[in-house]
Design a protein around this motif. Sequence first.
Motif, PDB file in Angstrom:
ATOM      1  N   ARG A  19     -44.893   4.673  -3.323  1.00 20.68           N
ATOM      2  CA  ARG A  19     -44.895   5.986  -2.681  1.00 20.68           C
ATOM      3  C   ARG A  19     -46.068   6.785  -3.237  1.00 20.68           C
ATOM      4  O   ARG A  19     -46.099   7.102  -4.423  1.00 20.68           O
ATOM      5  N   LEU A  20     -47.029   7.063  -2.375  1.00 16.93           N
ATOM      6  CA  LEU A  20     -48.199   7.836  -2.758  1.00 16.93           C
ATOM      7  C   LEU A  20     -47.990   9.294  -2.409  1.00 16.93           C
ATOM      8  O   LEU A  20     -47.431   9.610  -1.354  1.00 16.93           O
ATOM      9  N   SER A  21     -48.438  10.161  -3.282  1.00 15.57           N
ATOM     10  CA  SER A  21     -48.335  11.599  -3.029  1.00 15.57           C
ATOM     11  C   SER A  21     -49.701  12.250  -3.144  1.00 15.57           C
ATOM     12  O   SER A  21     -50.552  11.801  -3.901  1.00 15.57           O
ATOM     13  N   CYS A  22     -49.864  13.321  -2.402  1.00 19.47           N
ATOM     14  CA  CYS A  22     -51.091  14.113  -2.459  1.00 19.47           C
ATOM     15  C   CYS A  22     -50.672  15.570  -2.621  1.00 19.47           C
ATOM     16  O   CYS A  22     -49.997  16.127  -1.739  1.00 19.47           O
ATOM     17  N   ALA A  23     -51.063  16.154  -3.721  1.00 22.57           N
ATOM     18  CA  ALA A  23     -50.770  17.561  -3.978  1.00 22.57           C
ATOM     19  C   ALA A  23     -51.999  18.388  -3.632  1.00 22.57           C
ATOM     20  O   ALA A  23     -53.095  18.118  -4.132  1.00 22.57           O
ATOM     21  N   ALA A  24     -51.801  19.356  -2.775  1.00 29.09           N
ATOM     22  CA  ALA A  24     -52.918  20.178  -2.301  1.00 29.09           C
ATOM     23  C   ALA A  24     -52.916  21.555  -2.952  1.00 29.09           C
ATOM     24  O   ALA A  24     -51.857  22.195  -3.058  1.00 29.09           O
ATOM     25  N   SER A  25     -54.095  21.959  -3.375  1.00 28.87           N
ATOM     26  CA  SER A  25     -54.307  23.334  -3.830  1.00 28.87           C
ATOM     27  C   SER A  25     -55.284  23.948  -2.848  1.00 28.87           C
ATOM     28  O   SER A  25     -56.490  23.717  -2.930  1.00 28.87           O
ATOM     29  N   MET A  26     -54.744  24.671  -1.896  1.00 28.35           N
ATOM     30  CA  MET A  26     -55.573  25.229  -0.835  1.00 28.35           C
ATOM     31  C   MET A  26     -54.789  26.299  -0.101  1.00 28.35           C
ATOM     32  O   MET A  26     -53.555  26.261  -0.063  1.00 28.35           O
ATOM     33  N   ARG A  27     -55.522  27.226   0.475  1.00 31.68           N
ATOM     34  CA  ARG A  27     -54.867  28.256   1.264  1.00 31.68           C
ATOM     35  C   ARG A  27     -54.461  27.687   2.613  1.00 31.68           C
ATOM     36  O   ARG A  27     -55.172  26.899   3.211  1.00 31.68           O
ATOM     37  N   GLN A  28     -53.326  28.086   3.078  1.00 28.31           N
ATOM     38  CA  GLN A  28     -52.851  27.717   4.410  1.00 28.31           C
ATOM     39  C   GLN A  28     -52.780  26.211   4.612  1.00 28.31           C
ATOM     40  O   GLN A  28     -53.220  25.686   5.638  1.00 28.31           O
ATOM     41  N   PHE A  29     -52.229  25.538   3.631  1.00 24.68           N
ATOM     42  CA  PHE A  29     -52.044  24.074   3.729  1.00 24.68           C
ATOM     43  C   PHE A  29     -51.341  23.718   5.031  1.00 24.68           C
ATOM     44  O   PHE A  29     -51.683  22.726   5.682  1.00 24.68           O
ATOM     45  N   SER A  30     -50.374  24.523   5.424  1.00 27.59           N
ATOM     46  CA  SER A  30     -49.548  24.205   6.592  1.00 27.59           C
ATOM     47  C   SER A  30     -50.320  24.258   7.901  1.00 27.59           C
ATOM     48  O   SER A  30     -49.793  23.870   8.946  1.00 27.59           O
ATOM     49  N   THR A  31     -51.556  24.716   7.882  1.00 32.34           N
ATOM     50  CA  THR A  31     -52.362  24.759   9.104  1.00 32.34           C
ATOM     51  C   THR A  31     -53.290  23.555   9.243  1.00 32.34           C
ATOM     52  O   THR A  31     -53.956  23.402  10.264  1.00 32.34           O
ATOM     53  N   TYR A  32     -53.316  22.688   8.240  1.00 38.78           N
ATOM     54  CA  TYR A  32     -54.220  21.544   8.244  1.00 38.78           C
ATOM     55  C   TYR A  32     -53.512  20.257   8.645  1.00 38.78           C
ATOM     56  O   TYR A  32     -52.370  20.014   8.242  1.00 38.78           O
ATOM     57  N   ALA A  33     -54.201  19.456   9.410  1.00 35.21           N
ATOM     58  CA  ALA A  33     -53.786  18.071   9.585  1.00 35.21           C
ATOM     59  C   ALA A  33     -54.144  17.324   8.299  1.00 35.21           C
ATOM     60  O   ALA A  33     -55.163  17.615   7.676  1.00 35.21           O
ATOM     61  N   MET A  34     -53.301  16.374   7.930  1.00 29.59           N
ATOM     62  CA  MET A  34     -53.525  15.610   6.709  1.00 29.59           C
ATOM     63  C   MET A  34     -53.574  14.116   7.043  1.00 29.59           C
ATOM     64  O   MET A  34     -52.896  13.657   7.970  1.00 29.59           O
ATOM     65  N   ALA A  35     -54.348  13.404   6.262  1.00 28.69           N
ATOM     66  CA  ALA A  35     -54.512  11.972   6.543  1.00 28.69           C
ATOM     67  C   ALA A  35     -54.627  11.183   5.252  1.00 28.69           C
ATOM     68  O   ALA A  35     -54.945  11.730   4.190  1.00 28.69           O
ATOM     69  N   TRP A  36     -54.358   9.905   5.387  1.00 29.47           N
ATOM     70  CA  TRP A  36     -54.626   8.939   4.330  1.00 29.47           C
ATOM     71  C   TRP A  36     -55.627   7.926   4.871  1.00 29.47           C
ATOM     72  O   TRP A  36     -55.434   7.353   5.949  1.00 29.47           O
ATOM     73  N   PHE A  37     -56.667   7.708   4.083  1.00 25.90           N
ATOM     74  CA  PHE A  37     -57.616   6.643   4.339  1.00 25.90           C
ATOM     75  C   PHE A  37     -57.544   5.683   3.153  1.00 25.90           C
ATOM     76  O   PHE A  37     -57.026   6.028   2.086  1.00 25.90           O
ATOM     77  N   ARG A  38     -58.099   4.503   3.338  1.00 21.47           N
ATOM     78  CA  ARG A  38     -58.109   3.553   2.233  1.00 21.47           C
ATOM     79  C   ARG A  38     -59.393   2.747   2.238  1.00 21.47           C
ATOM     80  O   ARG A  38     -59.996   2.538   3.293  1.00 21.47           O
ATOM     81  N   GLN A  39     -59.796   2.314   1.055  1.00 20.35           N
ATOM     82  CA  GLN A  39     -61.004   1.515   0.923  1.00 20.35           C
ATOM     83  C   GLN A  39     -60.681   0.255   0.129  1.00 20.35           C
ATOM     84  O   GLN A  39     -60.542   0.307  -1.101  1.00 20.35           O
ATOM     85  N   PRO A  40     -60.564  -0.877   0.827  1.00 16.25           N
ATOM     86  CA  PRO A  40     -60.325  -2.147   0.129  1.00 16.25           C
ATOM     87  C   PRO A  40     -61.542  -2.531  -0.698  1.00 16.25           C
ATOM     88  O   PRO A  40     -62.659  -2.090  -0.395  1.00 16.25           O
ATOM     89  N   PRO A  41     -61.375  -3.380  -1.691  1.00 16.34           N
ATOM     90  CA  PRO A  41     -62.505  -3.804  -2.519  1.00 16.34           C
ATOM     91  C   PRO A  41     -63.611  -4.428  -1.683  1.00 16.34           C
ATOM     92  O   PRO A  41     -63.363  -5.327  -0.879  1.00 16.34           O
TER      93      PRO A  41
END
Length: 122
Positions: A19-41
Motif C-alpha cells: 500500500r503506497l501513500s502520498c502525503a500532500a502539502s499544498m493548498r486546495q489539495f481537494s481541487t487537484y487530480a492525483m496520479a501515480w506513475f512508475r519507472q521500472p529499472p
Amino acid sequence: QVRLVESGGGLVQTGGSLRLSCAASMRQFSTYAMAWFRQPPGKAREFAAAISWSGGYKSYADSVKGRFTISRDNANDTVTLQLNSLIFEDAAVYYCAAGNRVTTAQSDYDYWGQGTQVVVAS
C-alpha cells in the motif's frame, strides 16, 4: 510551496501486496487530480493510475487494471495506491503527481514527489 511525499514502498514477493501513500502539502489539495506513475529499472516512466479531485473518476493503465486501486482522502490530503497480485513487471519507482485533470500524460501534471521504490522478488 507544494510538496508530495510518497511512502510504503519496499520488498514484496510475487503475488503479494503493498500500500503506497502520498502525503500532500499544498493548498486546495481537494481541487487537484492525483496520479501515480512508475519507472521500472532501465525504462521510461509510465502512467499507472489517476483519480479525479472528488474521487468519482478513476483511470488505470491496462497493465494494472484489476490489481491496483487508487483512492484519496481529501480530509487528510493523501492519495493511496493499493497494489495487489504483484508481478515482477510491477517493480519500479512509484511517483505521486498532482495536476488539473485526470490524464495519462506526464506533462499534464504540475507537481511530483521524489518516489518510493517497489521491489518484487520470488
